[in-house]
Motif scaffolding. Structure first.
Motif, PDB file in Angstrom:
ATOM      1  N   GLY A  98      -1.234   1.003  11.063  1.00  7.34           N
ATOM      2  CA  GLY A  98      -1.654  -0.291  10.539  1.00  7.34           C
ATOM      3  C   GLY A  98      -3.120  -0.564  10.806  1.00  7.34           C
ATOM      4  N   GLU A  99      -3.598  -0.152  12.000  1.00  6.03           N
ATOM      5  CA  GLU A  99      -5.018  -0.334  12.334  1.00  6.03           C
ATOM      6  C   GLU A  99      -5.904   0.540  11.458  1.00  6.03           C
ATOM      7  OE1 GLU A  99      -4.512  -1.476  17.085  1.00  6.03           O
ATOM      8  OE2 GLU A  99      -4.691   0.612  16.462  1.00  6.03           O
ATOM      9  N   GLN A 100      -5.474   1.769  11.210  1.00  3.85           N
ATOM     10  CA  GLN A 100      -6.251   2.653  10.330  1.00  3.85           C
ATOM     11  C   GLN A 100      -6.340   2.061   8.917  1.00  3.85           C
ATOM     12  OE1 GLN A 100      -5.290   6.838  10.332  1.00  3.85           O
ATOM     13  NE2 GLN A 100      -4.694   6.802  12.478  1.00  3.85           N
ATOM     14  N   SER A 104       2.057   3.160   1.722  1.00  3.93           N
ATOM     15  CA  SER A 104       3.237   4.031   1.687  1.00  3.93           C
ATOM     16  C   SER A 104       3.432   4.811   2.983  1.00  3.93           C
ATOM     17  CB  SER A 104       3.150   5.001   0.505  1.00  3.93           C
ATOM     18  OG  SER A 104       2.012   5.820   0.624  1.00  3.93           O
ATOM     19  N   ASN A 105       2.381   4.972   3.799  1.00  2.49           N
ATOM     20  CA  ASN A 105       2.512   5.736   5.039  1.00  2.49           C
ATOM     21  C   ASN A 105       2.989   4.884   6.212  1.00  2.49           C
ATOM     22  OD1 ASN A 105       1.712   8.108   3.842  1.00  2.49           O
ATOM     23  ND2 ASN A 105      -0.445   7.880   4.398  1.00  2.49           N
ATOM     24  N   LEU A 106       3.213   3.598   5.982  1.00  2.00           N
ATOM     25  CA  LEU A 106       3.607   2.697   7.066  1.00  2.00           C
ATOM     26  C   LEU A 106       5.115   2.470   7.063  1.00  2.00           C
ATOM     27  CD1 LEU A 106       0.809  -0.001   6.560  1.00  2.00           C
ATOM     28  CD2 LEU A 106       0.785   1.937   8.135  1.00  2.00           C
ATOM     29  N   ASP A 107       5.667   2.235   8.260  1.00  2.00           N
ATOM     30  CA  ASP A 107       7.085   1.891   8.357  1.00  2.00           C
ATOM     31  C   ASP A 107       7.339   0.587   7.620  1.00  2.00           C
ATOM     32  OD1 ASP A 107       7.534   4.123   9.916  1.00  2.00           O
ATOM     33  OD2 ASP A 107       7.249   3.040  11.801  1.00  2.00           O
ATOM     34  N   GLU A 125       5.201  -4.239   5.063  1.00  4.41           N
ATOM     35  CA  GLU A 125       5.233  -5.562   4.451  1.00  4.41           C
ATOM     36  C   GLU A 125       4.207  -6.497   5.093  1.00  4.41           C
ATOM     37  OE1 GLU A 125       9.284  -6.811   4.687  1.00  4.41           O
ATOM     38  OE2 GLU A 125       9.972  -5.361   3.184  1.00  4.41           O
ATOM     39  N   ARG A 126       4.074  -6.417   6.415  1.00  7.31           N
ATOM     40  CA  ARG A 126       3.129  -7.305   7.102  1.00  7.31           C
ATOM     41  C   ARG A 126       1.687  -6.950   6.754  1.00  7.31           C
ATOM     42  NH1 ARG A 126       0.943  -7.119  12.295  1.00  7.31           N
ATOM     43  NH2 ARG A 126       2.355  -5.484  12.985  1.00  7.31           N
ATOM     44  N   VAL A 127       1.359  -5.645   6.800  1.00  8.30           N
ATOM     45  CA  VAL A 127      -0.001  -5.209   6.487  1.00  8.30           C
ATOM     46  C   VAL A 127      -0.324  -5.487   5.018  1.00  8.30           C
ATOM     47  CG1 VAL A 127      -1.526  -3.191   6.307  1.00  8.30           C
ATOM     48  CG2 VAL A 127      -0.086  -3.484   8.325  1.00  8.30           C
ATOM     49  N   ARG A 128       0.651  -5.287   4.144  1.00  6.26           N
ATOM     50  CA  ARG A 128       0.442  -5.560   2.717  1.00  6.26           C
ATOM     51  C   ARG A 128       0.130  -7.038   2.496  1.00  6.26           C
ATOM     52  NH1 ARG A 128       5.504  -4.127  -0.278  1.00  6.26           N
ATOM     53  NH2 ARG A 128       6.177  -6.206   0.337  1.00  6.26           N
ATOM     54  N   ASP A 129       0.916  -7.908   3.142  1.00  2.15           N
ATOM     55  CA  ASP A 129       0.688  -9.344   2.983  1.00  2.15           C
ATOM     56  C   ASP A 129      -0.696  -9.733   3.494  1.00  2.15           C
ATOM     57  OD1 ASP A 129       3.189  -9.543   1.914  1.00  2.15           O
ATOM     58  OD2 ASP A 129       4.139 -10.390   3.707  1.00  2.15           O
ATOM     59  N   GLU A 130      -1.092  -9.165   4.640  1.00  2.00           N
ATOM     60  CA  GLU A 130      -2.419  -9.455   5.200  1.00  2.00           C
ATOM     61  C   GLU A 130      -3.520  -8.960   4.264  1.00  2.00           C
ATOM     62  OE1 GLU A 130      -2.413  -7.546   8.973  1.00  2.00           O
ATOM     63  OE2 GLU A 130      -1.128  -9.051   9.943  1.00  2.00           O
ATOM     64  N   THR A 131      -3.328  -7.769   3.727  1.00  2.00           N
ATOM     65  CA  THR A 131      -4.333  -7.175   2.833  1.00  2.00           C
ATOM     66  C   THR A 131      -4.508  -8.013   1.577  1.00  2.00           C
ATOM     67  OG1 THR A 131      -3.842  -4.944   3.635  1.00  2.00           O
ATOM     68  CG2 THR A 131      -4.932  -5.116   1.493  1.00  2.00           C
ATOM     69  N   GLU A 164       7.298  -3.838  -4.719  1.00  2.00           N
ATOM     70  CA  GLU A 164       5.928  -4.085  -4.294  1.00  2.00           C
ATOM     71  C   GLU A 164       5.082  -4.575  -5.465  1.00  2.00           C
ATOM     72  OE1 GLU A 164       3.739  -1.835  -1.086  1.00  2.00           O
ATOM     73  OE2 GLU A 164       3.012  -0.771  -2.864  1.00  2.00           O
ATOM     74  N   ALA A 165       5.241  -3.932  -6.610  1.00  2.00           N
ATOM     75  CA  ALA A 165       4.458  -4.326  -7.786  1.00  2.00           C
ATOM     76  C   ALA A 165       4.793  -5.757  -8.213  1.00  2.00           C
ATOM     77  CB  ALA A 165       4.724  -3.358  -8.937  1.00  2.00           C
ATOM     78  N   LEU A 166       6.075  -6.092  -8.237  1.00  2.00           N
ATOM     79  CA  LEU A 166       6.492  -7.419  -8.676  1.00  2.00           C
ATOM     80  C   LEU A 166       6.011  -8.508  -7.728  1.00  2.00           C
ATOM     81  CD1 LEU A 166      10.164  -6.595  -9.759  1.00  2.00           C
ATOM     82  CD2 LEU A 166       8.259  -7.129 -11.277  1.00  2.00           C
ATOM     83  N   SER A 167       5.966  -8.201  -6.428  1.00  2.00           N
ATOM     84  CA  SER A 167       5.619  -9.221  -5.433  1.00  2.00           C
ATOM     85  C   SER A 167       4.119  -9.389  -5.253  1.00  2.00           C
ATOM     86  CB  SER A 167       6.263  -8.886  -4.083  1.00  2.00           C
ATOM     87  OG  SER A 167       5.707  -7.700  -3.530  1.00  2.00           O
ATOM     88  N   VAL A 168       3.339  -8.352  -5.540  1.00  2.00           N
ATOM     89  CA  VAL A 168       1.907  -8.363  -5.221  1.00  2.00           C
ATOM     90  C   VAL A 168       1.033  -8.714  -6.414  1.00  2.00           C
ATOM     91  CG1 VAL A 168      -0.027  -6.862  -4.596  1.00  2.00           C
ATOM     92  CG2 VAL A 168       2.079  -6.789  -3.257  1.00  2.00           C
ATOM     93  N   GLY A 169       1.335  -8.156  -7.577  1.00  2.00           N
ATOM     94  CA  GLY A 169       0.391  -8.215  -8.693  1.00  2.00           C
ATOM     95  C   GLY A 169       0.352  -9.547  -9.417  1.00  2.00           C
TER      96      GLY A 169
END
Length: 354
Positions: free
Chosen positions: A147-149, A172-175, A180-186, A206-211
């Motif tokens: 997540g830090e990387q 995709s490389n994250l658990d 979900e947490r890193v995606r929301d922050e990003t 992911e596509a439906l929730s983010v875009g």
């Protein structure tokens, strides 16, 4: 904004992009325009052309035909090609591609070589603070969590203030929980900065929730564009319906504005000839348990507890494939036991068999 050519004020416009690799047409006449501050998700099955399109936008690869405009200026076309490093397009790779011998601060500042050392250091510090990774500044990539990387890679991509940010499967490389947490922050960070971005994902949720908009691709072509609600509620093809949500596909016959199947008759607006073949695409949540004196008799074949939802696989006489039922209710049935089902017509989508 979809598909319009030369949209005024659009950070990115793609016009008739095609790319062939040997006998494979990886991209087939793709046109798309991205609005300022918009986050667009490219989604589709593996090999549909998503990553190929990102590589062409970034300049890592070139199209066989078509052209690309960045803020109204052509950066790739029949008579022009701007080198990747001169496009001012940010790119986040799936594996983050951080430089192992550089600290976090040095990684973030790496793309700022056109600034003086003092200006680059100040800009890197500004972005690091904005992302909230000041505590990581002096550390090296191998000492960081996934997540830090990811956050460092985001800071590095945003540091040059790109016109548009391209992200290729960045989570995709994250658990799952961390993803979900890193995606929301990003996404929150990108929206706060007003960053225009394209995110490639193979994950329809992911596509439906983010875009802000979802661009669904199949075999190198854009097959549907719209908000997540638009394309989920009104898929324009069987491919779109089945990609966005697992469906129970049941064959039927079109007669007098309705499709007749072994599971019932459903209204349809297809314009098919009388007697034409069609498919009823029944979403798993449209199958509902009913009392023993109503509905269709079925046999439970398997039961899976998935936490928030429970899934049953059931067999109904006359239907070749097992049907999938999903519900948030707790169901007290075991494999081998009979049940009865009704179908919510609002969860049934009809498509021509062709």
């Amino acid at each position: 904004m979809h598909g319009s050519i030369n949209d005024a004020g659009a950070p990115l416009t793609l016009e008739h992009i095609s790319r062939r690799f040997g006998d494979t047409l990886a991209l087939d006449d793709v046109s798309l325009s991205i609005a300022p501050g918009e986050i667009v998700c490219l989604v589709g099955q593996s090999g549909c052309g998503k990553s190929s399109l990102l590589r062409i936008i970034s300049g890592v690869d070139t199209a066989d035909s078509g052209r690309i405009l960045l803020n109204g200026t052509e950066i790739a076309g029949a008579n022009s090609f701007v080198a990747p490093e001169d496009r001012n397009i940010g790119f986040m790779f799936q594996d983050y591609a951080l430089f192992p011998h550089l600290t976090v601060e040095e990684n973030v500042a790496f793309g700022l070589r056109r600034l003086s050392r003092r200006e680059a250091s100040a800009r890197a510090a500004e972005v690091i603070a904005r992302i909230g990774i000041q505590a990581l500044s002096g550390r090296y990539p191998h000492t960081l969590s996934g997540g830090e990387q990811q956050r460092v890679a985001l800071a590095r991509a945003l540091a040059p203030k790109p016109v548009i940010l391209l992200m290729d499967e960045p989570f995709s490389n994250l658990d799952r929980g961390l993803r979900e947490r890193v995606r929301d922050e990003t996404i929150s960070t990108l929206r706060a900065l007003g960053t225009t971005a394209i995110l490639v994902t193979h994950d329809p949720e992911e596509a439906l929730s983010v875009g802000d908009r979802v661009v669904l691709m199949q075999a190198g072509r854009v097959v549907q564009v719209g908000t997540g609600y638009d394309i989920y509620d009104h898929p324009n093809s069987l491919y779109a319906a089945e990609f966005l949500c697992p469906c129970n596909r049941v064959e039927g016959i079109y007669r007098d504005g309705r499709v007749e199947t072994v599971l019932g008759t459903f209204p349809a607006r297809l314009g098919l000839p009388e007697g034409g073949k069609a498919f009823a695409c029944i979403r798993p949540q449209a199958l509902c348990l009913s009392g023993p004196d109503e509905g269709l008799p079925a046999l439970v074949v398997n039961r899976s507890f998935l936490g928030e939802i429970e899934e049953l696989l059931v067999r109904i006489e006359g239907v070749a494939d097992l049907l999938r039922l999903r519900t948030t209710s707790r169901i007290d049935v075991k494999p081998g036991e009979p049940i009865h089902l009704t179908i919510d017509a609002g969860g049934v989508l009809i498509f021509a068999a062709a």
